[in-house]
Design a protein around this motif. Structure first.
Motif, short mmCIF file in Angstrom:
data_model
loop_
_atom_site.label_atom_id
_atom_site.label_comp_id
_atom_site.label_asym_id
_atom_site.label_seq_id
_atom_site.Cartn_x
_atom_site.Cartn_y
_atom_site.Cartn_z
N VAL A 13 0.83 -1.21 0.00
CA VAL A 13 0.00 0.00 0.00
C VAL A 13 0.87 1.25 0.00
O VAL A 13 0.53 2.26 -0.64
CB VAL A 13 -0.95 -0.01 1.22
N PHE A 38 1.70 2.99 -3.25
CA PHE A 38 0.69 3.70 -4.02
C PHE A 38 1.03 5.19 -4.16
O PHE A 38 0.39 5.90 -4.94
CB PHE A 38 -0.69 3.54 -3.38
N HIS A 39 2.03 5.65 -3.41
CA HIS A 39 2.40 7.06 -3.54
C HIS A 39 2.96 7.37 -4.93
O HIS A 39 2.99 8.52 -5.36
CB HIS A 39 3.41 7.46 -2.46
N LEU A 89 1.50 6.77 -7.53
CA LEU A 89 0.36 7.27 -8.31
C LEU A 89 0.42 8.78 -8.44
O LEU A 89 0.17 9.34 -9.51
CB LEU A 89 -0.95 6.84 -7.62
N LEU A 103 -3.17 4.67 -12.30
CA LEU A 103 -3.80 3.80 -11.30
C LEU A 103 -3.52 2.33 -11.60
O LEU A 103 -3.20 1.56 -10.69
CB LEU A 103 -5.31 4.05 -11.28
N SER A 144 0.00 1.59 -10.69
CA SER A 144 0.17 1.51 -9.24
C SER A 144 -0.40 0.21 -8.68
O SER A 144 0.16 -0.37 -7.74
CB SER A 144 -0.50 2.71 -8.57
N CYS A 145 -1.51 -0.25 -9.25
CA CYS A 145 -2.10 -1.52 -8.81
C CYS A 145 -1.15 -2.68 -9.12
O CYS A 145 -0.98 -3.60 -8.30
CB CYS A 145 -3.45 -1.74 -9.48
N PHE A 174 1.60 -2.45 -6.69
CA PHE A 174 1.15 -2.95 -5.39
C PHE A 174 1.21 -4.47 -5.36
O PHE A 174 1.64 -5.07 -4.36
CB PHE A 174 -0.29 -2.48 -5.12
#
Length: 295
Positions: free
Chosen positions: A179, A182-183, A185, A199, A202-203, A206
């Motif tokens: 998590v 996610f920065h 993003l 997004l 980033s997923c 992650f």
């Protein structure tokens, strides 16, 4: 029974405080990277230097959550340094064996580097001297692995291991790590990338950082050494995520098949060797993996 007694009987406060401590560390770690407001790219020297200072402060701050959140009865006799994975017994094995194990996983990419001539480059001192002169190299190979493994493994995992079995804790711990990534993003959208693409990226990040985080947590719990996940992390940062598109791009079908086979062999061998090559007795580790939660 009074309400307060009912709550106390139904909630394990040391475990709750440990989980909240992990969450707090994740938020503060990411927040420390953005405390310096700047329109510059993350690879700009001034941005890197400021973030170096931020993670240095985090490195000093993070052990406090472990110091105040640890259950002394569970880790009876263990020092704070031992809980953080800083100890001499088994240190050489903790550096070499996890690194070799991780190299097995990257058998295919390493072979590709050999084909591309990178192995010859690695034996040139000028390559390493040139790399060591760049802040990006220091960030990717030293500072990021050191600060992330220190905060997300050494300072978090002992808190979780006093509440959960190792097989559970090693999958909870990387969620905070994943998590936290996610920065990126924010950084990708600042660079002009559209939100949907940023997004999705980033997923994906992650997903693979969480998988790696589980592996790093496994190494820390099995070896009891901070050095184990640090060396694996640094090596993975050096290699990057395996690029299968480069394999598919090979025109020689025989060479392409050989590369794909090496990718599969590397993964299979890594799975087969993962448990035997991380035997806690090899690393003089009696602190984490053998611990059992008692009622």
């Amino acid at each position: 029974m009074e309400l307060t007694e009912l709550i106390e009987s139904s909630i394990d406060f040391p475990c709750l405080s440990g989980i909240l401590g992990c969450l707090m560390l994740s938020v503060i770690y990411v927040g420390s990277l953005y405390v310096w407001r700047s329109p510059l790219d993350r690879d700009h020297p001034s941005v890197i230097k400021r973030r170096f200072f931020s993670v240095f402060v985090m490195t000093l701050f993070s052990p406090l959550s472990l110091y105040f959140g640890i259950n002394e009865k569970f880790y009876e006799g263990a020092t704070l340094w031992e809980l953080l994975g800083i100890r001499w017994p088994g240190i050489i094995q903790a550096i070499i064996i996890p690194l070799c194990l991780t190299m097995v996983l990257f058998l295919g990419p390493l072979y590709m580097q050999g084909l591309n001539g990178l192995w010859r480059l690695y034996v040139e001192p000028t390559y390493w001297l040139g790399s060591a002169k760049t802040l990006v190299w220091w960030r990717n190979q030293i500072i990021a692995p050191l600060s992330e493994e220190w905060t997300f493994r050494a300072c978090m995992l002992p808190l979780l291991l006093q509440c959960f079995a190792p097989s559970t804790a090693i999958f909870i711990c990387p969620l905070f790590f994943g998590v936290a990534h996610f920065h990126h993003l924010v950084e990708n959208t600042r660079r002009g990338m559209d939100f949907k693409t940023a997004l999705l990226k980033s997923c994906f990040q992650f997903a693979y950082t969480t998988v790696f985080g589980a592996y790093a947590a496994f190494l820390f719990a099995k070896t009891g050494h901070f050095a184990a996940p640090f060396t694996a992390h640094s090596f993975c940062n050096h290699m990057g995520f395996p690029d299968l598109s480069e394999v598919v791009a090979y025109e020689d079908s025989l060479e392409r098949a050989k590369l794909l086979l090496l990718f599969v062999i590397g993964l299979a061998a890594w799975c087969f060797l993962l448990t035997p090559m991380t035997n806690p007795s090899w690393f003089n580790n009696t602190l984490f993996w053998q611990k059992h939660i008692t009622a």
